[in-house]
Design a protein around this motif. Sequence first.
Motif, PDB file in Angstrom:
ATOM      1  N   ILE A  32       0.872  -1.173   0.000  1.00 17.91           N
ATOM      2  CA  ILE A  32       0.000   0.000   0.000  1.00 17.91           C
ATOM      3  C   ILE A  32       0.906   1.219   0.000  1.00 17.91           C
ATOM      4  CG2 ILE A  32      -1.788   1.303   1.194  1.00 17.91           C
ATOM      5  CD1 ILE A  32      -2.719  -1.238   2.516  1.00 17.91           C
ATOM      6  N   LEU A  33       0.807   2.015  -1.052  1.00 24.31           N
ATOM      7  CA  LEU A  33       1.566   3.264  -1.138  1.00 24.31           C
ATOM      8  C   LEU A  33       0.589   4.420  -0.981  1.00 24.31           C
ATOM      9  CD1 LEU A  33       4.320   4.690  -1.825  1.00 24.31           C
ATOM     10  CD2 LEU A  33       3.449   4.865  -4.151  1.00 24.31           C
ATOM     11  N   ALA A  34       0.835   5.284  -0.007  1.00 24.43           N
ATOM     12  CA  ALA A  34       0.001   6.467   0.183  1.00 24.43           C
ATOM     13  C   ALA A  34       0.587   7.622  -0.607  1.00 24.43           C
ATOM     14  CB  ALA A  34      -0.088   6.827   1.657  1.00 24.43           C
ATOM     15  N   LEU A  35      -0.251   8.273  -1.401  1.00 20.68           N
ATOM     16  CA  LEU A  35       0.131   9.483  -2.122  1.00 20.68           C
ATOM     17  C   LEU A  35      -0.388  10.655  -1.302  1.00 20.68           C
ATOM     18  CD1 LEU A  35       1.468  10.537  -4.729  1.00 20.68           C
ATOM     19  CD2 LEU A  35      -0.780  10.440  -5.816  1.00 20.68           C
ATOM     20  N   LEU A  36       0.506  11.296  -0.568  1.00 15.13           N
ATOM     21  CA  LEU A  36       0.131  12.294   0.432  1.00 15.13           C
ATOM     22  C   LEU A  36       0.442  13.698  -0.071  1.00 15.13           C
ATOM     23  CD1 LEU A  36      -0.707  13.016   3.386  1.00 15.13           C
ATOM     24  CD2 LEU A  36       1.688  12.677   4.015  1.00 15.13           C
ATOM     25  N   GLY A  37      -0.565  14.560  -0.049  1.00 16.87           N
ATOM     26  CA  GLY A  37      -0.356  15.937  -0.475  1.00 16.87           C
ATOM     27  C   GLY A  37      -1.588  16.780  -0.230  1.00 16.87           C
ATOM     28  N   PRO A  38      -1.442  18.102  -0.264  1.00 19.08           N
ATOM     29  CA  PRO A  38      -2.588  18.985  -0.041  1.00 19.08           C
ATOM     30  C   PRO A  38      -3.532  18.993  -1.229  1.00 19.08           C
ATOM     31  CG  PRO A  38      -0.654  20.266  -0.648  1.00 19.08           C
ATOM     32  CD  PRO A  38      -0.194  18.845  -0.516  1.00 19.08           C
ATOM     33  N   THR A  39      -4.659  19.638  -1.073  1.00 15.39           N
ATOM     34  CA  THR A  39      -5.613  19.801  -2.164  1.00 15.39           C
ATOM     35  C   THR A  39      -4.942  20.515  -3.338  1.00 15.39           C
ATOM     36  OG1 THR A  39      -7.446  19.918  -0.595  1.00 15.39           O
ATOM     37  CG2 THR A  39      -7.830  20.816  -2.811  1.00 15.39           C
ATOM     38  N   GLY A  40      -5.144  19.986  -4.542  1.00 16.96           N
ATOM     39  CA  GLY A  40      -4.568  20.592  -5.732  1.00 16.96           C
ATOM     40  C   GLY A  40      -3.142  20.173  -6.020  1.00 16.96           C
ATOM     41  N   ALA A  41      -2.622  19.207  -5.262  1.00 13.16           N
ATOM     42  CA  ALA A  41      -1.225  18.793  -5.448  1.00 13.16           C
ATOM     43  C   ALA A  41      -1.022  17.917  -6.672  1.00 13.16           C
ATOM     44  CB  ALA A  41      -0.728  18.051  -4.208  1.00 13.16           C
ATOM     45  N   GLY A  42      -2.092  17.268  -7.158  1.00 14.24           N
ATOM     46  CA  GLY A  42      -1.984  16.375  -8.303  1.00 14.24           C
ATOM     47  C   GLY A  42      -2.318  14.930  -7.993  1.00 14.24           C
ATOM     48  N   LYS A  43      -2.867  14.672  -6.814  1.00 13.83           N
ATOM     49  CA  LYS A  43      -3.183  13.297  -6.417  1.00 13.83           C
ATOM     50  C   LYS A  43      -4.230  12.673  -7.324  1.00 13.83           C
ATOM     51  CE  LYS A  43      -4.519  14.360  -2.238  1.00 13.83           C
ATOM     52  NZ  LYS A  43      -4.429  15.845  -2.345  1.00 13.83           N
ATOM     53  N   SER A  44      -5.359  13.363  -7.500  1.00 13.64           N
ATOM     54  CA  SER A  44      -6.436  12.797  -8.305  1.00 13.64           C
ATOM     55  C   SER A  44      -6.022  12.632  -9.765  1.00 13.64           C
ATOM     56  CB  SER A  44      -7.686  13.678  -8.218  1.00 13.64           C
ATOM     57  OG  SER A  44      -8.225  13.656  -6.910  1.00 13.64           O
ATOM     58  N   SER A  45      -5.291  13.596 -10.305  1.00 14.26           N
ATOM     59  CA  SER A  45      -4.840  13.495 -11.695  1.00 14.26           C
ATOM     60  C   SER A  45      -3.930  12.285 -11.889  1.00 14.26           C
ATOM     61  CB  SER A  45      -4.108  14.771 -12.118  1.00 14.26           C
ATOM     62  OG  SER A  45      -5.005  15.861 -12.181  1.00 14.26           O
ATOM     63  N   THR A  46      -3.091  12.002 -10.899  1.00 10.33           N
ATOM     64  CA  THR A  46      -2.216  10.835 -10.982  1.00 10.33           C
ATOM     65  C   THR A  46      -3.031   9.552 -11.026  1.00 10.33           C
ATOM     66  OG1 THR A  46      -0.472  12.006  -9.783  1.00 10.33           O
ATOM     67  CG2 THR A  46      -0.316   9.606  -9.857  1.00 10.33           C
ATOM     68  N   LEU A  47      -4.028   9.439 -10.147  1.00  9.64           N
ATOM     69  CA  LEU A  47      -4.853   8.234 -10.111  1.00  9.64           C
ATOM     70  C   LEU A  47      -5.711   8.104 -11.367  1.00  9.64           C
ATOM     71  CD1 LEU A  47      -3.904   8.212  -7.136  1.00  9.64           C
ATOM     72  CD2 LEU A  47      -6.183   7.384  -6.522  1.00  9.64           C
ATOM     73  N   LEU A  48      -6.267   9.214 -11.831  1.00 10.97           N
ATOM     74  CA  LEU A  48      -7.093   9.160 -13.040  1.00 10.97           C
ATOM     75  C   LEU A  48      -6.275   8.743 -14.254  1.00 10.97           C
ATOM     76  CD1 LEU A  48      -9.251  12.367 -12.490  1.00 10.97           C
ATOM     77  CD2 LEU A  48     -10.057  10.002 -12.407  1.00 10.97           C
ATOM     78  N   ALA A  49      -5.044   9.222 -14.347  1.00 10.72           N
ATOM     79  CA  ALA A  49      -4.171   8.816 -15.450  1.00 10.72           C
ATOM     80  C   ALA A  49      -3.830   7.338 -15.345  1.00 10.72           C
ATOM     81  CB  ALA A  49      -2.908   9.665 -15.458  1.00 10.72           C
ATOM     82  N   ALA A  50      -3.561   6.857 -14.132  1.00  9.69           N
ATOM     83  CA  ALA A  50      -3.245   5.441 -13.946  1.00  9.69           C
ATOM     84  C   ALA A  50      -4.427   4.560 -14.332  1.00  9.69           C
ATOM     85  CB  ALA A  50      -2.839   5.183 -12.500  1.00  9.69           C
ATOM     86  N   ALA A  51      -5.643   5.054 -14.080  1.00 11.07           N
ATOM     87  CA  ALA A  51      -6.847   4.289 -14.409  1.00 11.07           C
ATOM     88  C   ALA A  51      -7.230   4.393 -15.875  1.00 11.07           C
ATOM     89  CB  ALA A  51      -8.008   4.762 -13.541  1.00 11.07           C
ATOM     90  N   GLY A  52      -6.618   5.329 -16.602  1.00 13.68           N
ATOM     91  CA  GLY A  52      -6.975   5.526 -18.005  1.00 13.68           C
ATOM     92  C   GLY A  52      -8.163   6.444 -18.198  1.00 13.68           C
ATOM     93  N   LEU A  53      -8.520   7.200 -17.168  1.00 14.39           N
ATOM     94  CA  LEU A  53      -9.683   8.088 -17.254  1.00 14.39           C
ATOM     95  C   LEU A  53      -9.312   9.484 -17.724  1.00 14.39           C
ATOM     96  CD1 LEU A  53     -11.553   6.961 -14.024  1.00 14.39           C
ATOM     97  CD2 LEU A  53     -11.958   6.246 -16.389  1.00 14.39           C
TER      98      LEU A  53
END
Length: 362
Positions: A32-53
């Motif tokens: 389990i790797l936690a991607l830790l950062g404040p709002t707007g850091a790029g967390k969701s964009s990273t996950l969406l790209a990994a999912a192909g969304l």
Amino acid sequence: MSAMLDIRGLKKAYRRKAALRGIDLAVEEHEILALLGPTGAGKSSTLLAAAGLVEPDAGTIRLAGRDVTGAEASSRDVSIVFEGFNLLPVLNVRDNIAFALRSPKYREAEAEIARRVGRTAELLRIAHLLDRDTGTLSGGERQRVSIARALVRRPLLYLLDEPLSALDLKLREGLRAELRQIHREHGTTMLYATHDYHGAIAIADRIAIIDEGRILQTGTIEAIYARPAEAFVGRLVGSPSMAFFEAELRDGGLLVKGFGAPLALSRFGRLAAANGPVTLGVWPEDIVVGEEGEPGRVYAVDNRGYEVAIQIETPAGSFRKVLEGRRPVGQGDTIRVRIGEGAGFLFDATSGARVSHQGERA
């Protein structure tokens, strides 16, 4: 271990505003790797790209060794959970959880669907809700169902995007424990995005710290504590977070604003900085409060019963520290602080990069 997810040089911009600025990130198999950062850091964009969304502007994404950078989302064996519930209101809890298993892509036998839905519901403590309509559930119950719908599958990778942030503290703690249990039982691989430091260290094997579309540091919490790469890392991790003091390198010593005597530079190891302003960062656990040291003033007191959290102001900066036991301290009290032997890091006053390298070879 080998990387289940390997992201290299990932870039993404929305309307010419950069969200990801060359992300390098590897999630090892069964971790389990936690991607830790404040709002707007790029967390969701990273996950969406990994999912192909979302389609990245540059970079590569490999899943289980296969290049999936340009692959359709449906061809990637991943399961994603968002902060929102995303439940189908026309289906009850049981059918919401089973929905993916009945899709044309998977088409599991009904007996297998029943077994997996029942087991997942038990793990998340929602077995008693299986025949309920989703509209009758509380927020916490709906989020458990949303998580169950993702976990009932056995994909290569789970992507969890702030899945617990809308829940109260007790529910978050319970669900984190259940996610860890599922991970132990099935050896799952998870990328868990969160802004919550406590949530990250409670669930993750390693933490990747992200800010402004860049990964600043990746490692275990012990490794990050031992060598924080940047001042921002110190501000984001720890409870309380790192204390920072204005300081200056001058005449072979470190002059901390308002401190009576300079600190010896030898305690900071090799330095990648010349004379001039720097920031001294110290974990609060390494600051001694007692009868000796530099003067400070207690600005605020948070009495937690078994311990006291205080905010201390000094000429060089303010910080928070937890004092164990029922130590008598009041707002406005004068207090003395001393930085423990061998403690502290020096950071560039402008960029925030660490410039002291204790115990590291040149």
